[in-house]
Design a protein around this motif. Structure first.
Motif, PDB file in Angstrom:
ATOM      1  N   ILE A  99       0.838  -1.205   0.000  1.00 33.57           N
ATOM      2  CA  ILE A  99       0.000   0.000   0.000  1.00 33.57           C
ATOM      3  C   ILE A  99       0.872   1.253   0.000  1.00 33.57           C
ATOM      4  CG2 ILE A  99      -1.662   1.346   1.346  1.00 33.57           C
ATOM      5  CD1 ILE A  99      -2.785  -1.347   2.342  1.00 33.57           C
ATOM      6  N   LYS A 100       1.894   1.222   0.848  1.00 39.86           N
ATOM      7  CA  LYS A 100       2.825   2.360   0.905  1.00 39.86           C
ATOM      8  C   LYS A 100       3.440   2.642  -0.456  1.00 39.86           C
ATOM      9  CE  LYS A 100       6.967   1.723   1.592  1.00 39.86           C
ATOM     10  NZ  LYS A 100       8.259   1.638   0.840  1.00 39.86           N
ATOM     11  N   LYS A 101       3.820   1.586  -1.145  1.00 46.36           N
ATOM     12  CA  LYS A 101       4.417   1.736  -2.467  1.00 46.36           C
ATOM     13  C   LYS A 101       3.409   2.295  -3.463  1.00 46.36           C
ATOM     14  CE  LYS A 101       7.053  -0.832  -5.940  1.00 46.36           C
ATOM     15  NZ  LYS A 101       7.636  -2.151  -6.293  1.00 46.36           N
ATOM     16  N   LYS A 102       2.185   1.798  -3.409  1.00 46.96           N
ATOM     17  CA  LYS A 102       1.143   2.287  -4.310  1.00 46.96           C
ATOM     18  C   LYS A 102       0.864   3.771  -4.085  1.00 46.96           C
ATOM     19  CE  LYS A 102      -0.377  -1.011  -7.020  1.00 46.96           C
ATOM     20  NZ  LYS A 102      -0.394  -0.838  -8.492  1.00 46.96           N
ATOM     21  N   LEU A 103       0.862   4.167  -2.846  1.00 43.74           N
ATOM     22  CA  LEU A 103       0.587   5.561  -2.512  1.00 43.74           C
ATOM     23  C   LEU A 103       1.794   6.468  -2.741  1.00 43.74           C
ATOM     24  CD1 LEU A 103      -1.404   5.082   0.808  1.00 43.74           C
ATOM     25  CD2 LEU A 103      -2.341   5.632  -1.428  1.00 43.74           C
ATOM     26  N   GLN A 104       2.931   5.862  -3.027  1.00 50.16           N
ATOM     27  CA  GLN A 104       4.172   6.600  -3.262  1.00 50.16           C
ATOM     28  C   GLN A 104       4.546   7.468  -2.062  1.00 50.16           C
ATOM     29  OE1 GLN A 104       4.118   8.585  -7.109  1.00 50.16           O
ATOM     30  NE2 GLN A 104       2.690   7.055  -7.918  1.00 50.16           N
ATOM     31  N   LEU A 105       4.328   6.918  -0.886  1.00 51.72           N
ATOM     32  CA  LEU A 105       4.714   7.634   0.327  1.00 51.72           C
ATOM     33  C   LEU A 105       6.237   7.608   0.465  1.00 51.72           C
ATOM     34  CD1 LEU A 105       2.041   6.291   2.845  1.00 51.72           C
ATOM     35  CD2 LEU A 105       1.965   8.353   1.444  1.00 51.72           C
ATOM     36  N   ARG A 106       6.805   8.746   0.794  1.00 49.05           N
ATOM     37  CA  ARG A 106       8.258   8.868   0.856  1.00 49.05           C
ATOM     38  C   ARG A 106       8.767   8.806   2.287  1.00 49.05           C
ATOM     39  NH1 ARG A 106       8.294  14.073  -3.227  1.00 49.05           N
ATOM     40  NH2 ARG A 106       7.510  12.964  -5.079  1.00 49.05           N
ATOM     41  N   ASN A 107      10.027   8.339   2.394  1.00 49.91           N
ATOM     42  CA  ASN A 107      10.711   8.299   3.684  1.00 49.91           C
ATOM     43  C   ASN A 107       9.918   7.514   4.716  1.00 49.91           C
ATOM     44  OD1 ASN A 107      12.755  10.065   2.645  1.00 49.91           O
ATOM     45  ND2 ASN A 107      11.378  11.800   3.025  1.00 49.91           N
ATOM     46  N   VAL A 108       9.388   6.380   4.290  1.00 49.70           N
ATOM     47  CA  VAL A 108       8.616   5.514   5.176  1.00 49.70           C
ATOM     48  C   VAL A 108       9.454   4.290   5.521  1.00 49.70           C
ATOM     49  CG1 VAL A 108       6.538   4.124   5.437  1.00 49.70           C
ATOM     50  CG2 VAL A 108       6.441   6.279   4.178  1.00 49.70           C
ATOM     51  N   THR A 109       9.558   3.983   6.798  1.00 51.99           N
ATOM     52  CA  THR A 109      10.302   2.810   7.248  1.00 51.99           C
ATOM     53  C   THR A 109       9.329   1.716   7.667  1.00 51.99           C
ATOM     54  OG1 THR A 109      10.377   3.546   9.553  1.00 51.99           O
ATOM     55  CG2 THR A 109      12.132   4.327   8.079  1.00 51.99           C
ATOM     56  N   ALA A 110       9.865   0.522   7.865  1.00 50.91           N
ATOM     57  CA  ALA A 110       9.032  -0.600   8.286  1.00 50.91           C
ATOM     58  C   ALA A 110       8.381  -0.330   9.638  1.00 50.91           C
ATOM     59  CB  ALA A 110       9.866  -1.878   8.342  1.00 50.91           C
ATOM     60  N   SER A 111       9.050   0.422  10.467  1.00 52.89           N
ATOM     61  CA  SER A 111       8.518   0.675  11.811  1.00 52.89           C
ATOM     62  C   SER A 111       7.362   1.676  11.824  1.00 52.89           C
ATOM     63  CB  SER A 111       9.634   1.172  12.734  1.00 52.89           C
ATOM     64  OG  SER A 111      10.171   2.400  12.258  1.00 52.89           O
ATOM     65  N   ASP A 112       7.315   2.567  10.836  1.00 50.50           N
ATOM     66  CA  ASP A 112       6.247   3.569  10.842  1.00 50.50           C
ATOM     67  C   ASP A 112       5.304   3.457   9.649  1.00 50.50           C
ATOM     68  OD1 ASP A 112       7.693   4.570   8.739  1.00 50.50           O
ATOM     69  OD2 ASP A 112       8.080   6.527   9.627  1.00 50.50           O
ATOM     70  N   VAL A 113       5.437   2.387   8.862  1.00 55.91           N
ATOM     71  CA  VAL A 113       4.625   2.282   7.648  1.00 55.91           C
ATOM     72  C   VAL A 113       3.136   2.257   7.960  1.00 55.91           C
ATOM     73  CG1 VAL A 113       4.780  -0.253   7.573  1.00 55.91           C
ATOM     74  CG2 VAL A 113       4.277   1.033   5.488  1.00 55.91           C
ATOM     75  N   LYS A 114       2.761   1.588   9.049  1.00 51.03           N
ATOM     76  CA  LYS A 114       1.333   1.469   9.350  1.00 51.03           C
ATOM     77  C   LYS A 114       0.735   2.825   9.738  1.00 51.03           C
ATOM     78  CE  LYS A 114       2.143  -3.223  10.980  1.00 51.03           C
ATOM     79  NZ  LYS A 114       3.622  -3.079  11.001  1.00 51.03           N
ATOM     80  N   SER A 115       1.450   3.551  10.562  1.00 49.63           N
ATOM     81  CA  SER A 115       0.935   4.856  10.973  1.00 49.63           C
ATOM     82  C   SER A 115       0.925   5.844   9.815  1.00 49.63           C
ATOM     83  CB  SER A 115       1.769   5.415  12.131  1.00 49.63           C
ATOM     84  OG  SER A 115       3.122   5.576  11.751  1.00 49.63           O
ATOM     85  N   ARG A 116       1.924   5.766   8.936  1.00 51.73           N
ATOM     86  CA  ARG A 116       1.971   6.677   7.792  1.00 51.73           C
ATOM     87  C   ARG A 116       0.864   6.360   6.783  1.00 51.73           C
ATOM     88  NH1 ARG A 116       6.780   9.100   6.389  1.00 51.73           N
ATOM     89  NH2 ARG A 116       5.558   9.908   4.623  1.00 51.73           N
ATOM     90  N   VAL A 117       0.669   5.084   6.512  1.00 53.89           N
ATOM     91  CA  VAL A 117      -0.412   4.680   5.600  1.00 53.89           C
ATOM     92  C   VAL A 117      -1.755   5.084   6.185  1.00 53.89           C
ATOM     93  CG1 VAL A 117      -1.649   2.684   4.663  1.00 53.89           C
ATOM     94  CG2 VAL A 117       0.842   2.808   4.476  1.00 53.89           C
ATOM     95  N   LYS A 118      -1.935   4.827   7.471  1.00 55.84           N
ATOM     96  CA  LYS A 118      -3.185   5.186   8.123  1.00 55.84           C
ATOM     97  C   LYS A 118      -3.439   6.694   8.061  1.00 55.84           C
ATOM     98  CE  LYS A 118      -4.018   5.615  12.749  1.00 55.84           C
ATOM     99  NZ  LYS A 118      -4.063   5.141  14.152  1.00 55.84           N
ATOM    100  N   ALA A 119      -2.415   7.477   8.342  1.00 57.28           N
ATOM    101  CA  ALA A 119      -2.581   8.928   8.353  1.00 57.28           C
ATOM    102  C   ALA A 119      -2.974   9.450   6.976  1.00 57.28           C
ATOM    103  CB  ALA A 119      -1.286   9.590   8.820  1.00 57.28           C
ATOM    104  N   TYR A 120      -2.327   8.966   5.934  1.00 62.67           N
ATOM    105  CA  TYR A 120      -2.654   9.457   4.605  1.00 62.67           C
ATOM    106  C   TYR A 120      -4.034   8.977   4.148  1.00 62.67           C
ATOM    107  CZ  TYR A 120      -2.772  10.224  -0.358  1.00 62.67           C
ATOM    108  OH  TYR A 120      -3.170  10.609  -1.596  1.00 62.67           O
ATOM    109  N   LEU A 121      -4.290   7.695   4.314  1.00 66.32           N
ATOM    110  CA  LEU A 121      -5.530   7.126   3.790  1.00 66.32           C
ATOM    111  C   LEU A 121      -6.759   7.509   4.612  1.00 66.32           C
ATOM    112  CD1 LEU A 121      -4.299   3.599   2.715  1.00 66.32           C
ATOM    113  CD2 LEU A 121      -4.708   5.601   1.299  1.00 66.32           C
ATOM    114  N   SER A 122      -6.551   8.036   5.788  1.00 66.02           N
ATOM    115  CA  SER A 122      -7.685   8.510   6.579  1.00 66.02           C
ATOM    116  C   SER A 122      -8.052   9.953   6.256  1.00 66.02           C
ATOM    117  CB  SER A 122      -7.377   8.392   8.075  1.00 66.02           C
ATOM    118  OG  SER A 122      -6.280   9.226   8.408  1.00 66.02           O
ATOM    119  N   SER A 123      -7.249  10.576   5.404  1.00 60.99           N
ATOM    120  CA  SER A 123      -7.492  11.979   5.077  1.00 60.99           C
ATOM    121  C   SER A 123      -8.425  12.110   3.883  1.00 60.99           C
ATOM    122  CB  SER A 123      -6.166  12.676   4.760  1.00 60.99           C
ATOM    123  OG  SER A 123      -5.628  12.182   3.543  1.00 60.99           O
ATOM    124  N   GLU A 124      -8.962  13.313   3.707  1.00 61.92           N
ATOM    125  CA  GLU A 124      -9.837  13.574   2.562  1.00 61.92           C
ATOM    126  C   GLU A 124      -9.075  13.462   1.241  1.00 61.92           C
ATOM    127  OE1 GLU A 124     -13.120  14.127   2.321  1.00 61.92           O
ATOM    128  OE2 GLU A 124     -13.234  13.608   4.450  1.00 61.92           O
TER     129      GLU A 124
END
Length: 332
Positions: A120-145
């Motif tokens: 999912i992180k790769k699909k969203l092209q989220l940058r500077n994401v590590t394995a330790s924070d990938v879930k919180s970063r994906v959640k933060a972006y995908l929960s937004s408008e």
């Protein structure tokens, strides 16, 4: 289909607390705009999908409606076609609304859940994401408008420890599960409970799966086989695969199937090629039924006791008075 452990469920729903999936209005620091939604589905469309059109239409109408409930579950025994329905829904939704993102999570193990988040992180092209924070970063972006509309399919959600679900009007979650009680807890009344295919649909599926179409002229053998396999799509596909690979007739297959119980178990335990299963999962119908029975044992000891008892007697017209007595009608 394998069961998902409680730790895995915690990963899914503790960290997937609000998981919409779309990309139209992106944060410019994270990705580039596009007119189409993200597509992350593990299987090609099944050209032989047969017999569930009403169910697919009902689920799609629910997804596209503006009802408050933004989730649904597809429940049923292993081999009944839950994943195939979810797959067809995904493709039809994509056809009708290409701007809606469609994501798919295989929930068969902790590892597959972790891999899904990284994908999912790769699909969203989220940058500077590590394995330790990938879930919180994906959640933060995908929960937004910015995420826009989405459909998220969680396949094989069979554990009972799912406690938290994402909620957003932009998104819709579909669960597939063997666990009817869990399905009800997850989505309330919005559960589609699957049974076997009706006889006409089962005939069509078996016919579509056989190499030698002339075999379908043997209506008697077709009818017996469909009824003996109880119209289960996975069992019918497995039977057709064995017939095709060994160049035998329907009559010969039935003869092997009915020789003795050990022959039936061996025959239904044969693996076969299937483009619509996860690579790490073995697909024999005997194994699938065994996993389903294990799930029943976990959720209802009384139901497992009844099934074990009925396996020892003739399966038709069993009177309720013959079943083992239980001191209370409430589930054990």
């Amino acid at each position: 289909m394998a069961e998902i452990c409680s730790t895995c469920c915690g990963i899914i729903f503790e960290n997937l607390s609000v998981i919409p999936v779309e990309h139209r209005h992106r944060d410019n620091s994270q990705s580039t705009p596009s007119d189409e939604g993200h597509w992350m589905v593990p299987f090609d469309r099944n050209p032989r999908f047969i017999g569930r059109d009403k169910v697919v239409k009902m689920v799609i109408n629910h997804i596209l409606s503006h009802r408050q409930a933004r989730k649904a579950a597809i429940s049923g025994l292993g081999g009944v076609g839950k994943t195939q329905i979810a797959l067809e829904v995904a493709y039809q939704i994509h056809d009708q609304d290409p701007t809606r993102s469609v994501l798919w999570m295989e929930s068969t193990s902790i590892e597959t859940v972790e891999q899904a988040f990284m994908s999912i992180k790769k699909k969203l092209q989220l940058r500077n994401v590590t394995a330790s924070d990938v879930k919180s970063r994906v959640k933060a972006y995908l929960s937004s408008e910015r995420a826009g509309p989405w459909l998220f399919i969680i396949d094989n959600a069979d554990d009972t420890d799912i406690t938290f679900l994402p909620t957003t009007q932009n998104g819709f979650i579909i669960f597939t599960t063997r666990n009817q009680q869990l399905a009800t807890r997850l989505v309330g009344p919005d559960v589609v409970t699957l049974s076997e295919l009706d006889e006409a649909a089962a005939f069509n599926l078996l016919k579509a799966s056989l190499v030698e179409k002339d075999q379908t002229n043997d209506q008697e053998s077709m009818t017996i086989l469909v009824r003996q396999l109880h119209g289960l799509p996975l069992a019918l596909n497995q039977a057709a695969s064995f017939i095709n690979e060994n160049c035998i007739s329907l009559k010969r297959y039935l003869s092997i199937l009915n020789q003795q119980e050990t022959s039936m178990i061996e025959l239904l335990g044969q693996d076969f090629e299937d483009d619509y299963r996860y690579p790490e999962i073995k697909n024999p119908i005997a194994a699938t039924w065994f996993v389903s029975f294990q799930q029943i044992q976990k959720s209802s000891k009384l139901a497992a006791e009844y099934l074990s008892f009925m396996a020892c007697i003739d399966p038709r017209d069993i009177p309720l008075s013959l079943l083992p007595q239980h001191p209370t009608p409430v589930r054990a």
